[in-house]
Design a protein around this motif. Structure first.
Motif, PDB file in Angstrom:
ATOM      1  N   PRO A   1       0.823  -1.215   0.000  1.00  0.00           N
ATOM      2  CA  PRO A   1       0.000   0.000   0.000  1.00  0.00           C
ATOM      3  C   PRO A   1       0.855   1.263   0.000  1.00  0.00           C
ATOM      4  O   PRO A   1       1.780   1.392   0.808  1.00  0.00           O
ATOM      5  N   GLU A   2       0.543   2.160  -0.925  1.00  0.00           N
ATOM      6  CA  GLU A   2       1.244   3.446  -0.974  1.00  0.00           C
ATOM      7  C   GLU A   2       0.928   4.235   0.285  1.00  0.00           C
ATOM      8  O   GLU A   2      -0.072   3.984   0.962  1.00  0.00           O
ATOM      9  N   ARG A   3       1.780   5.179   0.606  1.00  0.00           N
ATOM     10  CA  ARG A   3       1.629   5.989   1.805  1.00  0.00           C
ATOM     11  C   ARG A   3       1.573   7.468   1.455  1.00  0.00           C
ATOM     12  O   ARG A   3       2.145   7.913   0.458  1.00  0.00           O
ATOM     13  N   SER A   4       0.909   8.220   2.298  1.00  0.00           N
ATOM     14  CA  SER A   4       0.889   9.670   2.164  1.00  0.00           C
ATOM     15  C   SER A   4       2.122  10.237   2.865  1.00  0.00           C
ATOM     16  O   SER A   4       2.846   9.512   3.567  1.00  0.00           O
ATOM     17  N   PRO A   5       2.401  11.540   2.732  1.00  0.00           N
ATOM     18  CA  PRO A   5       3.522  12.124   3.481  1.00  0.00           C
ATOM     19  C   PRO A   5       3.395  11.927   4.995  1.00  0.00           C
ATOM     20  O   PRO A   5       4.400  11.919   5.710  1.00  0.00           O
ATOM     21  N   ARG A   6       2.154  11.743   5.476  1.00  0.00           N
ATOM     22  CA  ARG A   6       1.913  11.502   6.906  1.00  0.00           C
ATOM     23  C   ARG A   6       1.959  10.017   7.239  1.00  0.00           C
ATOM     24  O   ARG A   6       1.622   9.613   8.349  1.00  0.00           O
ATOM     25  N   LEU A   7       2.326   9.202   6.261  1.00  0.00           N
ATOM     26  CA  LEU A   7       2.479   7.753   6.380  1.00  0.00           C
ATOM     27  C   LEU A   7       1.150   7.012   6.462  1.00  0.00           C
ATOM     28  O   LEU A   7       1.099   5.831   6.826  1.00  0.00           O
TER      29      LEU A   7
END
Length: 226
Positions: A135-141
């Motif tokens: 799963p890809e992550r956002s800058p906030r993980l």
């Protein structure tokens, strides 16, 4: 960061190679301990330190945010306290993928790790790279709805990758830590603002040949291709 790729019906491409790249090079990331990283940057050779072992599988990530997740913005542990940006030419990155098989196809149960040079050696002896979709992550993980690629480079390919396919090495640890600091001190900051501040790169889908897409299942939901 930009919105993930989708088809004409708006269905998001679940397996996509998203990276920062220009007309000639693509950037991938890996985290190492300080000795390996310092030697690599100074000599522009990943194996400059004797602590780097060509006999062990190394996992690289084109996604900046997934690297942040894996290394905890470089704070996770001493073996991932320095994050390196490794540039490869497009043709070499594609050549690597042309050797690849999915970890779910290998039957080996290989689990992608961080700085594998300090972990247990893989039992995989073939020259095939390994691909895993996480799963890809956002800058906030935060976990996102689509997946990001990790590529495992086996010992049989490691020397070629290190000697011929990495054309530059940059230490981006301070950028990772600046991102974590910005998120901590300014929790309302938007992804667009992070991009403008240079704390996340402008990643786009990286195109690969059809045979590579089919082999490693780049595509939309249920394995459908673009």
């Amino acid at each position: 960061m930009v919105a993930p790729s989708s088809n004409r019906k708006g269905i998001v491409k679940q397996h996509q190679i998203r990276a920062y790249y220009d007309e000639e090079t693509i950037t991938v990331y890996q985290a190492y301990n300080s000795e390996i990283a310092s030697s690599a940057v100074r000599k522009q050779k990943l194996c400059a330190s004797p602590q780097f072992r060509l006999t062990r599988m190394t996992w690289i990530k084109p996604s900046w945010c997934w690297m942040m997740y894996r290394a905890g913005y470089s704070y996770k542990d001493k073996n991932q306290e320095r994050i390196l940006a490794l540039k490869m030419k497009h043709e070499h990155f594609i050549a690597l993928l042309k050797t690849a098989t999915l970890t779910t196809d290998s039957g080996q149960g290989i689990t992608p790790g961080g700085a594998d040079e300090t972990g247990k050696p893989s039992r995989e002896k073939s020259s095939a790279a390994k691909v895993q979709w996480d799963p890809e992550r956002s800058p906030r993980l935060e976990k996102l709805s689509y997946r990001s690629i990790q590529i495992g480079i086996p010992s049989a390919l490691a020397a070629t990758w290190v000697d011929r396919w990495i054309i530059s090495i940059e230490d981006v640890t301070e950028k990772a830590r600046a991102l974590e600091q910005e998120l901590r001190e300014n929790p309302g900051v938007t992804d667009e603002e992070l991009l403008c501040k240079g704390l996340v790169p402008h990643e786009r889908e990286f195109p690969v040949p059809l045979e590579v897409q089919q082999a490693i299942r780049v595509g939309f939901e249920n394995g459908a291709s673009a």
